[in-house]
Design an enzyme around this catalytic site. Sequence first.
Site, PDB file in Angstrom:
ATOM      1  N   ASP A  16       0.838  -1.206   0.000  1.00  0.00           N
ATOM      2  CA  ASP A  16       0.000   0.000   0.000  1.00  0.00           C
ATOM      3  C   ASP A  16       0.871   1.253   0.000  1.00  0.00           C
ATOM      4  OD1 ASP A  16      -2.331   1.423   0.025  1.00  0.00           O
ATOM      5  OD2 ASP A  16      -2.845   0.985   2.105  1.00  0.00           O
ATOM      6  N   GLY A  17       0.280   2.358  -0.484  1.00  0.00           N
ATOM      7  CA  GLY A  17       0.902   3.677  -0.328  1.00  0.00           C
ATOM      8  C   GLY A  17       1.614   4.208  -1.558  1.00  0.00           C
ATOM      9  N   SER A  61      -6.793  -5.943  -6.344  1.00  0.00           N
ATOM     10  CA  SER A  61      -7.905  -6.621  -5.672  1.00  0.00           C
ATOM     11  C   SER A  61      -9.166  -6.546  -6.521  1.00  0.00           C
ATOM     12  CB  SER A  61      -8.164  -5.952  -4.321  1.00  0.00           C
ATOM     13  OG  SER A  61      -8.753  -4.688  -4.529  1.00  0.00           O
ATOM     14  N   THR A  62     -10.156  -7.336  -6.135  1.00  0.00           N
ATOM     15  CA  THR A  62     -11.446  -7.283  -6.840  1.00  0.00           C
ATOM     16  C   THR A  62     -12.080  -5.895  -6.676  1.00  0.00           C
ATOM     17  OG1 THR A  62     -12.435  -8.257  -4.856  1.00  0.00           O
ATOM     18  CG2 THR A  62     -11.942  -9.751  -6.664  1.00  0.00           C
ATOM     19  N   ASN A  64     -10.259  -3.049  -6.648  1.00  0.00           N
ATOM     20  CA  ASN A  64      -9.447  -2.038  -7.346  1.00  0.00           C
ATOM     21  C   ASN A  64      -9.997  -1.649  -8.720  1.00  0.00           C
ATOM     22  OD1 ASN A  64      -6.221  -3.168  -6.021  1.00  0.00           O
ATOM     23  ND2 ASN A  64      -7.556  -1.536  -5.311  1.00  0.00           N
ATOM     24  N   TRP A  65     -10.920  -2.446  -9.283  1.00  0.00           N
ATOM     25  CA  TRP A  65     -11.507  -2.095 -10.587  1.00  0.00           C
ATOM     26  C   TRP A  65     -12.269  -0.782 -10.514  1.00  0.00           C
ATOM     27  CZ3 TRP A  65      -9.563  -4.652 -14.460  1.00  0.00           C
ATOM     28  CH2 TRP A  65      -9.152  -5.988 -14.273  1.00  0.00           C
ATOM     29  N   ARG A  67     -11.260   1.966  -9.376  1.00  0.00           N
ATOM     30  CA  ARG A  67     -10.376   3.140  -9.518  1.00  0.00           C
ATOM     31  C   ARG A  67     -10.543   3.775 -10.901  1.00  0.00           C
ATOM     32  NH1 ARG A  67      -5.044   2.705  -5.967  1.00  0.00           N
ATOM     33  NH2 ARG A  67      -5.994   1.697  -4.183  1.00  0.00           N
ATOM     34  N   ARG A 181       1.985  -5.099   5.892  1.00  0.00           N
ATOM     35  CA  ARG A 181       1.178  -4.063   5.238  1.00  0.00           C
ATOM     36  C   ARG A 181       1.881  -2.724   5.399  1.00  0.00           C
ATOM     37  NH1 ARG A 181      -4.993  -3.059   4.160  1.00  0.00           N
ATOM     38  NH2 ARG A 181      -4.716  -1.151   2.978  1.00  0.00           N
TER      39      ARG A 181
HETATM   40  C1  FPP Z   1      -1.593   0.449  -3.318  1.00  0.00           C
HETATM   41  O1  FPP Z   1      -1.229   1.778  -3.517  1.00  0.00           O
HETATM   42  C2  FPP Z   1      -1.242  -0.480  -4.359  1.00  0.00           C
HETATM   43  C3  FPP Z   1      -2.114  -1.051  -5.257  1.00  0.00           C
HETATM   44  C4  FPP Z   1      -3.475  -0.606  -5.500  1.00  0.00           C
HETATM   45  C5  FPP Z   1      -1.737  -2.219  -6.001  1.00  0.00           C
HETATM   46  C6  FPP Z   1      -0.820  -1.969  -7.121  1.00  0.00           C
HETATM   47  C7  FPP Z   1       0.557  -2.312  -6.756  1.00  0.00           C
HETATM   48  C8  FPP Z   1       1.553  -1.985  -7.538  1.00  0.00           C
HETATM   49  C9  FPP Z   1       1.304  -1.316  -8.833  1.00  0.00           C
HETATM   50  C10 FPP Z   1       2.924  -2.270  -7.135  1.00  0.00           C
HETATM   51  C11 FPP Z   1       3.349  -3.638  -7.536  1.00  0.00           C
HETATM   52  C12 FPP Z   1       3.193  -3.925  -8.937  1.00  0.00           C
HETATM   53  C13 FPP Z   1       2.782  -5.096  -9.480  1.00  0.00           C
HETATM   54  C14 FPP Z   1       2.727  -5.176 -10.951  1.00  0.00           C
HETATM   55  C15 FPP Z   1       2.397  -6.297  -8.697  1.00  0.00           C
HETATM   56  P1  FPP Z   1      -2.383   2.852  -3.394  1.00  0.00           P
HETATM   57  O2  FPP Z   1      -2.721   3.330  -4.759  1.00  0.00           O
HETATM   58  O3  FPP Z   1      -3.537   2.274  -2.649  1.00  0.00           O
HETATM   59  O4  FPP Z   1      -1.695   3.961  -2.576  1.00  0.00           O
HETATM   60  P2  FPP Z   1      -2.430   5.045  -1.686  1.00  0.00           P
HETATM   61  O5  FPP Z   1      -3.168   4.292  -0.612  1.00  0.00           O
HETATM   62  O6  FPP Z   1      -1.290   5.867  -1.162  1.00  0.00           O
HETATM   63  O7  FPP Z   1      -3.342   5.812  -2.574  1.00  0.00           O
END
Ligand code: FPP
Length: 225
Positions: A16-17, A61-62, A64-65, A67, A181
């Site tokens: 995360d992050g 994740s399921t 994340n779509w 976004r 995490r």
């Molecule tokens: C969280 O950051 C990360 C994700 C949503 C998953 C994506 C992960 C990557 C792209 C890094 C690894 C790459 C691969 C190809 C496995 P966030 O967007 O939630 O950060 P935030 O909470 O600071 O907004």
Amino acid sequence: MPPDAHHPLHVACIMDGNGRWAGRRGLPRTDGHTEGEENLARLVRVAVQRDIGWLTVFGFSTENWRRPRPEVRHILGLHEKLFGRVAELNELNVRIQWIGRPFDSREARTPKYVQRAIRKAIVDTAENTGMTLTVAFDYGGRAELVKAVEGARSTDAGVTPETISQHMYLPDLPPVDVVIRTSGERRVSNFLLWQAAGAAIHFTDTAWPDFGETELDEALALLDA
Ligand code: FPP
């Protein structure tokens, strides 16, 4: 309970992050994800040096779509890139695999080009005998459990811990020893609910792109406590 000396360690990361990492630098969120993918490649090398047997990461994740489309497209591209790093994985003797909603299931959303990259990388690294890197993509722990319980119900033994384990997406994925995490939030977020039932948890404020070997060692030290 600390794992015994012979059992290969299973480390699972909620990465995360990335967005906040980029925001603090005045960069677009997508740059944070790009750096996150680079950091994963760096961490895979460290994990191999530490003799970790299984590294499982939450790539998408399921949920994340939901976004924004451009961000989703960028993250999909990064998965295509990650699964394309076959030469590097072979050099490290790392076998890659994927965990998520089966491509042929009704709810699955993985686009064909990502499916192809995943399938090819799995085949091209299948002979490697070192660490197994499992990437969770279009993954949700509750959906996995529903599928496993449905499968377990159709066995002669019925629904038992053993038959559920046998019907998970990847029945050979061992129990998780430690979940990491990054970036401050202290939540499980539907990740490996069954496999991480007995795991230690390392929460850190460090954003994923900055998570390095010193912190990995701190997380591993939880297992000696
Ligand atoms: C969280 O950051 C990360 C994700 C949503 C998953 C994506 C992960 C990557 C792209 C890094 C690894 C790459 C691969 C190809 C496995 P966030 O967007 O939630 O950060 P935030 O909470 O600071 O907004």
